[in-house]
Design a protein around this motif. Structure first.
Motif, PDB file in Angstrom:
ATOM      1  N   ALA A   1      38.155  36.699  40.240  1.00 31.95           N
ATOM      2  CA  ALA A   1      40.161  36.357  40.367  1.00 31.95           C
ATOM      3  C   ALA A   1      40.854  36.585  39.143  1.00 31.95           C
ATOM      4  CB  ALA A   1      40.644  34.669  40.472  1.00 31.95           C
ATOM      5  N   ALA A   2      39.212  36.642  37.886  1.00 28.29           N
ATOM      6  CA  ALA A   2      39.825  36.229  36.234  1.00 28.29           C
ATOM      7  C   ALA A   2      39.695  38.724  36.271  1.00 28.29           C
ATOM      8  CB  ALA A   2      38.833  36.176  35.940  1.00 28.29           C
ATOM      9  N   LEU A   3      38.110  39.048  37.386  1.00 24.94           N
ATOM     10  CA  LEU A   3      38.426  40.609  36.876  1.00 24.94           C
ATOM     11  C   LEU A   3      39.188  41.060  38.093  1.00 24.94           C
ATOM     12  CD1 LEU A   3      34.305  40.536  37.367  1.00 24.94           C
ATOM     13  CD2 LEU A   3      35.921  40.810  35.477  1.00 24.94           C
ATOM     14  N   ILE A   4      39.956  40.470  39.249  1.00 22.48           N
ATOM     15  CA  ILE A   4      41.136  41.207  39.648  1.00 22.48           C
ATOM     16  C   ILE A   4      42.018  41.731  38.945  1.00 22.48           C
ATOM     17  CG2 ILE A   4      42.661  40.960  41.585  1.00 22.48           C
ATOM     18  CD1 ILE A   4      40.863  39.975  42.957  1.00 22.48           C
ATOM     19  N   GLY A   5      42.242  40.270  37.444  1.00 22.77           N
ATOM     20  CA  GLY A   5      43.457  40.510  36.808  1.00 22.77           C
ATOM     21  C   GLY A   5      43.527  41.381  35.953  1.00 22.77           C
ATOM     22  N   LEU A   6      42.298  41.302  35.534  1.00 24.44           N
ATOM     23  CA  LEU A   6      41.855  42.306  34.484  1.00 24.44           C
ATOM     24  C   LEU A   6      41.845  43.875  34.329  1.00 24.44           C
ATOM     25  CD1 LEU A   6      41.022  43.028  31.426  1.00 24.44           C
ATOM     26  CD2 LEU A   6      38.564  42.922  32.220  1.00 24.44           C
ATOM     27  N   ALA A   7      41.621  43.973  35.746  1.00 24.68           N
ATOM     28  CA  ALA A   7      41.184  45.515  36.769  1.00 24.68           C
ATOM     29  C   ALA A   7      42.825  45.794  36.815  1.00 24.68           C
ATOM     30  CB  ALA A   7      40.763  45.264  38.349  1.00 24.68           C
ATOM     31  N   ALA A   8      43.544  44.543  37.799  1.00 28.27           N
ATOM     32  CA  ALA A   8      45.337  45.015  37.084  1.00 28.27           C
ATOM     33  C   ALA A   8      45.849  45.055  36.151  1.00 28.27           C
ATOM     34  CB  ALA A   8      45.680  44.040  38.206  1.00 28.27           C
ATOM     35  N   PHE A   9      45.230  44.738  35.176  1.00 21.75           N
ATOM     36  CA  PHE A   9      45.810  45.007  34.193  1.00 21.75           C
ATOM     37  C   PHE A   9      45.393  46.178  33.837  1.00 21.75           C
ATOM     38  CE2 PHE A   9      45.104  45.820  29.474  1.00 21.75           C
ATOM     39  CZ  PHE A   9      46.790  45.980  29.252  1.00 21.75           C
ATOM     40  N   LEU A  10      44.706  47.180  33.899  1.00 24.01           N
ATOM     41  CA  LEU A  10      44.178  48.504  33.750  1.00 24.01           C
ATOM     42  C   LEU A  10      44.844  49.576  34.570  1.00 24.01           C
ATOM     43  CD1 LEU A  10      40.436  47.757  32.326  1.00 24.01           C
ATOM     44  CD2 LEU A  10      41.876  48.442  31.456  1.00 24.01           C
ATOM     45  N   GLY A  11      44.750  48.860  36.354  1.00 22.44           N
ATOM     46  CA  GLY A  11      45.194  49.790  36.505  1.00 22.44           C
ATOM     47  C   GLY A  11      46.756  49.707  36.545  1.00 22.44           C
ATOM     48  N   GLY A  12      47.679  49.064  35.919  1.00 20.72           N
ATOM     49  CA  GLY A  12      48.937  49.402  35.650  1.00 20.72           C
ATOM     50  C   GLY A  12      49.223  49.675  34.404  1.00 20.72           C
ATOM     51  N   ARG A  13      48.120  49.631  33.265  1.00 18.31           N
ATOM     52  CA  ARG A  13      47.972  51.086  32.533  1.00 18.31           C
ATOM     53  C   ARG A  13      48.129  52.529  32.997  1.00 18.31           C
ATOM     54  NH1 ARG A  13      44.682  50.112  27.233  1.00 18.31           N
ATOM     55  NH2 ARG A  13      46.475  51.916  27.180  1.00 18.31           N
ATOM     56  N   LEU A  14      47.396  51.911  34.096  1.00 17.94           N
ATOM     57  CA  LEU A  14      47.075  53.632  34.367  1.00 17.94           C
ATOM     58  C   LEU A  14      47.967  54.174  34.999  1.00 17.94           C
ATOM     59  CD1 LEU A  14      43.481  53.402  36.217  1.00 17.94           C
ATOM     60  CD2 LEU A  14      44.172  55.456  34.235  1.00 17.94           C
ATOM     61  N   VAL A  15      49.273  53.145  36.111  1.00 17.32           N
ATOM     62  CA  VAL A  15      50.520  54.201  36.851  1.00 17.32           C
ATOM     63  C   VAL A  15      51.558  53.909  35.394  1.00 17.32           C
ATOM     64  CG1 VAL A  15      52.316  52.801  37.872  1.00 17.32           C
ATOM     65  CG2 VAL A  15      49.757  52.911  38.181  1.00 17.32           C
ATOM     66  N   TYR A  16      51.964  53.214  34.577  1.00 23.73           N
ATOM     67  CA  TYR A  16      53.087  53.079  33.656  1.00 23.73           C
ATOM     68  C   TYR A  16      52.913  53.771  32.845  1.00 23.73           C
ATOM     69  CZ  TYR A  16      54.207  49.722  37.647  1.00 23.73           C
ATOM     70  OH  TYR A  16      54.945  48.960  38.345  1.00 23.73           O
ATOM     71  N   GLU A  17      51.777  53.644  32.265  1.00 22.53           N
ATOM     72  CA  GLU A  17      51.551  54.666  30.531  1.00 22.53           C
ATOM     73  C   GLU A  17      51.004  55.458  30.604  1.00 22.53           C
ATOM     74  OE1 GLU A  17      49.441  52.415  27.992  1.00 22.53           O
ATOM     75  OE2 GLU A  17      50.622  50.305  28.546  1.00 22.53           O
ATOM     76  N   HIS A  18      50.024  56.414  32.031  1.00 25.92           N
ATOM     77  CA  HIS A  18      49.528  57.227  31.673  1.00 25.92           C
ATOM     78  C   HIS A  18      50.389  58.344  32.972  1.00 25.92           C
ATOM     79  CE1 HIS A  18      46.642  56.565  29.097  1.00 25.92           C
ATOM     80  NE2 HIS A  18      46.534  55.313  29.341  1.00 25.92           N
TER      81      HIS A  18
END
Length: 154
Positions: free
Chosen positions: A129-146
């Motif tokens: 679950a903790a790794l899901i949170g981290l992967a989701a954060f990075l996935g969100g950066r890919l969508v919203y920032e990149h």
């Protein structure tokens, strides 16, 4: 600091322009997050229902996650602008670690009764679950920032 102009990065693993990876990850993520609650319920209540529910949530989350990762891998390997992003590689590596833990968790549950390994499986669920949170954060950066997989109006 100059503002970088954002350009859309189009997904190759898409249907009618809609990227598959972000569409496919929701159910496995929900299953693996729900697994933490099912494990906690099993540890607190010792009701066999929660043991079976946890086994199914773990297997469904791991299998669904691996399927969703295929679409992400297609984009990572076939779209140069995505390959150039460190965030994309970090997201992929953390996702593989998370899915490996979820798969190990399922194998441990399937090969022996949860009674034998309940606490170990619970800790694996929490780490997943903790790794899901981290992967989701990075996935969100890919969508919203990149702007990966989204159309940016000029």
């Amino acid at each position: 600091m100059a503002i970088e102009e954002r350009r859309s990065i189009i997904s190759r693993a898409a249907i009618a322009g809609h990227p598959l990876h972000p569409m496919m990850i929701h159910f496995p993520v929900a299953a693996l997050i729900g697994l933490v609650a099912a494990d906690a319920a099993w540890l607190l209540l010792e009701d066999p229902f929660w043991q079976r529910a946890a086994l199914w949530l773990c297997g469904t989350g791991a299998a669904g996650g691996w399927l969703a990762s295929i679409a992400g891998l297609v984009d990572l390997l076939s779209v140069q602008q995505i390959r150039e992003k460190v965030t994309a590689w970090c997201h992929a590596i953390i996702a593989v670690m998370m899915l490996s833990l979820a798969s190990l968790n399922w194998v441990l549950r399937y090969s022996a009764g949860d009674e034998d390994r309940a606490l170990v499986c619970f800790y694996l669920s929490l780490l997943t679950a903790a790794l899901i949170g981290l992967a989701a954060f990075l996935g969100g950066r890919l969508v919203y920032e990149h702007a990966v997989g989204v159309e940016v109006e000029s």
